[in-house]
Design an enzyme around this catalytic site. Structure first.
Site, mmCIF file in Angstrom:
data_model
loop_
_atom_site.group_PDB
_atom_site.id
_atom_site.type_symbol
_atom_site.label_atom_id
_atom_site.label_comp_id
_atom_site.label_asym_id
_atom_site.label_seq_id
_atom_site.Cartn_x
_atom_site.Cartn_y
_atom_site.Cartn_z
ATOM 1 N N CYS A 23 0.854 -1.201 0.000
ATOM 2 C CA CYS A 23 0.000 0.000 0.000
ATOM 3 C C CYS A 23 0.887 1.247 0.000
ATOM 4 O O CYS A 23 2.109 1.165 0.058
ATOM 5 C CB CYS A 23 -0.921 0.007 1.223
ATOM 6 N N CYS A 67 3.504 1.688 2.750
ATOM 7 C CA CYS A 67 4.803 1.028 2.516
ATOM 8 C C CYS A 67 5.722 1.950 1.721
ATOM 9 O O CYS A 67 6.893 2.147 2.067
ATOM 10 C CB CYS A 67 4.601 -0.275 1.748
ATOM 11 N N CYS A 102 46.156 -15.271 -13.453
ATOM 12 C CA CYS A 102 46.485 -15.563 -12.063
ATOM 13 C C CYS A 102 45.459 -14.917 -11.139
ATOM 14 O O CYS A 102 44.526 -14.246 -11.592
ATOM 15 C CB CYS A 102 47.885 -15.076 -11.706
ATOM 16 N N CYS A 144 44.528 -11.242 -11.443
ATOM 17 C CA CYS A 144 43.567 -10.909 -12.509
ATOM 18 C C CYS A 144 42.136 -11.040 -12.007
ATOM 19 O O CYS A 144 41.307 -10.132 -12.185
ATOM 20 C CB CYS A 144 43.744 -11.840 -13.714
ATOM 21 N N ASP A 164 14.425 -33.601 11.780
ATOM 22 C CA ASP A 164 12.970 -33.687 11.800
ATOM 23 C C ASP A 164 12.608 -35.179 11.823
ATOM 24 O O ASP A 164 13.359 -36.016 11.315
ATOM 25 C CB ASP A 164 12.409 -33.011 10.545
ATOM 26 N N ASP A 213 12.393 -32.102 5.552
ATOM 27 C CA ASP A 213 11.878 -32.393 4.212
ATOM 28 C C ASP A 213 10.573 -31.694 3.886
ATOM 29 O O ASP A 213 10.107 -31.752 2.754
ATOM 30 C CB ASP A 213 11.681 -33.906 4.035
ATOM 31 N N ASP A 259 9.378 -27.157 7.563
ATOM 32 C CA ASP A 259 10.782 -27.170 7.999
ATOM 33 C C ASP A 259 11.578 -26.003 7.411
ATOM 34 O O ASP A 259 12.687 -25.728 7.871
ATOM 35 C CB ASP A 259 11.464 -28.480 7.579
#
Length: 794
Positions: free
Chosen positions: A16, A19, A83, A86, A495, A689, A693
């Site tokens: 809005c 913000c 090298c 660079c 978990d 998983d 989590d």
């Protein structure tokens, strides 16, 4: 005088005008900033003083306000680096470019990864920035095309080395004349003959060093090319001076160093060739992954079956896969059944049974049945392509341990040049007063033995081989910083459901009548929870007729609430029943017995009356005990994090040997539990998983996602272990420890080589050609040591 500049930043997260006003207000508080934020276009137009403010500080201010700035990521192939100096130079220039949030330049992969603001700069602008400092860049090529290009470059380096060696060999023989007073044809000692051989080596084959040195010096920096150009030029032009004296003065014996310049260039080219060949081997993991892809697919279109190139397969195509063939793309089985070998992805050697509606993964092997699949993901969206992308990004990233080497490399060449000048002055003034030749030889040896390349290669080569080896074992590190952090883990949090257990629970006990079972299963059929699926499957196996719910509500961490046939159904924990004032005393004994057995027990209430208990058990993965045992052997404590009650959680923990349990945790509390462990000065890895989590995976020092889990979890994690094999967790930690140990060895030898070699050269104890050979082999030794990781046992 103010240096005003104007830019536009894309902003995400605004909802809005409040913000927009908040962001605008905070930006305008910054020194020299005038900002206008438009919520409709989601953009901020900012005028700022470049002396006091940068794009990065503007971006950070927006992030601190609670929003984010739109950035894009690109990868460029960088051409012309020789090298570490660079790569450091290019990285600094890119990071100073307006609109660039972060740039990483990797010497080993010759790749730049750049996060930038597309409103402030473009890919063309970034390429021009690189070109302006004497290098070149182009949008990243496909790995296969880049591999082919590398092969061509390697061939060119080999041919140049052969020509240089042929021209330098006679000059090398003259060196042995000086050393051992050997009889050789007079032609070899003729100044004109040496000049004719050395000149093409110095100015045609060695021209690359002059070009590199010029470009770097023009831009106010110095790299290895500067050292080589200075050292060989000093030897060559001093020989010209001696040759001129020989021509002008009869009976003068010239002191020539043509052999020094030519042999030095040849040795350096030899080292570069070996280094490039070894670096090519470090990228073999990507080549091997690419080789896993099928080349063609048997597509059925308009009732006709025909073979088409993989690039022509589109989502929705029906593809027939016969026994012994690779599955070409990710898809879903629409006809037939088979067993599929997914070992290339998961490390699991036993083929997995697949039937109708099961998902299959591209590049896995169809073992024993003919199937037809519908393509769901093709091209860059397939699982294998995603894995290749993760490995590429990890190999192109930098580990924090590399920062010290980068800082030193940035100052290395100017310091070495200073030491060489000081060496020359001390020798000509004090050691052998007035004698030019010994002073020159010592200075050349200092210039030549110094090697920033070994420092620059120490970390990225190890990261490349380590992440590649890990990927071959089903472990994907998303970046160098993650492989470095993983070796510091002292606590692993697992978990329970889908991580320690298989995630496919079954009903083991049911205390209740037929009506209770019907209402229980009817309520749970609208839930997506694995426990609900187990209950519905149990009812279906008993041919229970399921009803439609009039209302359904999931109560996270506690259970479900539903209305069926105007009856109020509650299914869940003691707390849920207590909240609704339902007496659970009559089922307390059964409930506790089930929980002590490690089962998840749920109470069932109908119209405010307790009607029964259902117990569901999720079987522990076969590898859980061994994985936890291996973690303990690595000195790592293991904690289980679960929403289950204390008794159930403790029963599972005891079964697999887990040290401690954090139970009855709601999904939104998981991240705070990780924070609590970190507050105890523990380095925590979270393994999970599920979608719930993801916050904990982000909060943990290292988030490890199970590859069989959700895409949200995998995206949030720092490390992904493919498949559900828990043994890959200790393997990931071992891979990290081995890689970091290898990096430390490389850095020790790279630093030690220079710390020891430069003083020895300054003391005049090294002939320039010996210094050149040592310098050339130092980089090779670092890369060769990194390649040992290909043999690490996980």
């Amino acid at each position: 005088m103010d240096n005003k500049k104007k830019t536009t930043l894309g902003i995400t997260g605004m909802t809005c005008t409040a913000c927009a006003n908040r962001i605008e207000k905070n930006l305008n508080k910054m020194d020299g900033v005038e900002a206008n934020v438009n919520v409709t276009t989601e953009k901020a137009t900012v005028a700022y003083n470049t002396d006091t403010t940068s794009i990065e500080s503007l971006t950070q201010k927006i992030k601190d306000t609670g929003y984010d700035v739109v950035t894009e990521k690109t990868e460029l192939d960088v051409i012309g680096m020789t090298c570490a100096a660079c790569s450091n130079r290019i990285e600094k220039v890119l990071n100073r470019t307006d609109g660039v949030e972060q740039a990483n330049v990797n010497l080993t992969t010759e790749n730049a990864t750049i996060a930038y603001n597309p409103e402030a700069t473009s890919i063309d602008d970034l390429i021009k920035k690189i070109q302006n400092i004497g290098y070149d860049a182009q949008p990243k090529k496909e790995a296969s095309a880049k591999h082919s290009q590398k092969e061509q470059e390697l061939k060119g380096k080999r041919n140049k080395l052969i020509i240089s060696a042929i021209l330098s060999l006679p000059l090398l023989l003259t060196m042995f004349v000086h050393l051992f007073a050997l009889p050789l044809p007079g032609l070899l000692m003729n100044p004109w003959f040496q000049f004719i051989l050395a000149t093409p080596v110095q100015f045609i084959i060695g021209w690359q060093f002059y070009v590199g040195a010029y470009k770097n010096l023009r831009n106010g920096s110095a790299n290895m090319d500067v050292l080589v150009a200075l050292g060989t030029s000093a030897a060559f032009f001093y020989s010209i001076y001696e040759m001129a004296k020989w021509l002008a003065t009869s009976n003068y014996t010239p002191h020539l160093y043509f052999e020094t310049s030519a042999v030095l260039i040849t040795l350096i080219l030899f080292g570069k060739y070996l280094e490039s060949r070894a670096k090519t081997q470090t990228t073999n993991a990507l080549s091997e992954l690419l080789s896993l892809q099928a080349k063609e697919a048997r597509v059925i279109r308009n009732g006709e079956e025909r073979m088409v190139p993989l690039s022509e397969v589109i989502v929705g195509d029906h593809i027939q896969v016969k026994p012994g063939e690779k599955i070409p793309v990710d898809g879903q089985i629409i006809k037939g059944m088979t067993a599929i070998d997914e070992s290339m992805l998961t490390g699991e050697s036993i083929p997995i049974e697949k039937t109708l509606n099961d998902n299959v993964i591209g590049s896995t092997m169809n073992k024993n049945g003919s199937i037809t699949i519908e393509a769901t993901k093709v091209g860059k969206d397939t699982a294998l392509s995603s894995i290749i992308k993760v490995v590429e990004e990890a190999q192109g990233s930098k580990a924090p341990i590399q920062r010290l080497a980068d800082i030193i490399s940035g100052y290395f060449v100017p310091i070495v040049v200073g030491i060489a000048i000081l060496t020359f002055i001390i020798w000509i003034a004090f050691v052998q007063s007035g004698q030019f030749e010994p002073a020159l030889v010592a200075a050349i040896a200092v210039l030549v033995i110094a090697c920033p390349c070994a420092l620059g290669l120490a970390t990225p080569t190890s990261i490349m081989v380590g992440t590649g080896k890990a990927a071959e074992n089903g472990i994907l590190f998303k970046g160098g910083e993650h492989i470095e952090r993983t070796h510091q883990i002292d606590t692993v949090v697992l978990d329970k459901t889908g991580t320690i257990t298989n995630g496919k629970p079954i009903v083991t006990d049911f205390d209740g009548d037929d009506e209770t079972l019907q209402l229980l299963a009817s309520a749970e059929k609208d839930s997506e929870h694995p426990l609900a699926e187990a209950i519905v499957n149990y009812a279906n196996n008993k041919d229970v007729n399921l009803l439609d719910a009039e209302s359904f509500e999931a109560i996270p961490g506690h259970g479900v609430k539903a209305t069926i046939n105007k009856k109020d159904i509650l299914i869940g924990t003691r707390k849920l029943m207590t909240d609704y004032h339902i007496d659970v005393t009559m089922s307390e004994d059964n409930l506790m017995n089930y929980e002590y057995e490690g089962k998840t027990a749920m109470l069932i209430s109908i119209n405010q009356t307790l009607r029964g208990v259902v117990a569901v058990a999720d079987t522990v993965k076969d590898s859980a005990n061994e994985a936890i045992k291996q973690l303990h052997e690595l000195g790592i404590s293991v904690t289980m994090l679960t929403g289950d009650n204390e008794r159930t959680a403790q029963a599972i923990a005891k079964q697999v040997g887990i040290d401690s349990v954090i139970s009855e945790v709601l999904p939104e509390q998981k991240a705070s539990k990780i924070t609590s462990l970190q507050d105890e000065n523990k380095v925590v890895a979270m393994v999970g998983d599920g979608v719930n989590d993801a916050p904990a995976l982000v909060q943990a020092d290292i988030g490890i996602a199970i590859g069989t889990g959700t895409e949200v979890a995998i995206e949030a994690a720092d490390v992904t272990i493919l498949g559900g094999e828990l043994l890959l967790i200790p393997k990931a930690i071992k891979a990290s420890k081995s890689t970091i140990s290898n990096i430390r060895q490389n850095l020790f030898w790279a630093f030690g080589y220079n710390v020891a070699g430069i003083p020895i050269a300054a003391l005049g104890l090294l002939a320039p050609w010996v210094a050149g050979a040592a310098m050339a082999l130092s980089s090779v030794s670092v890369v060769t040591n990194s390649l040992r990781l290909k043999r690490m046992r996980l």
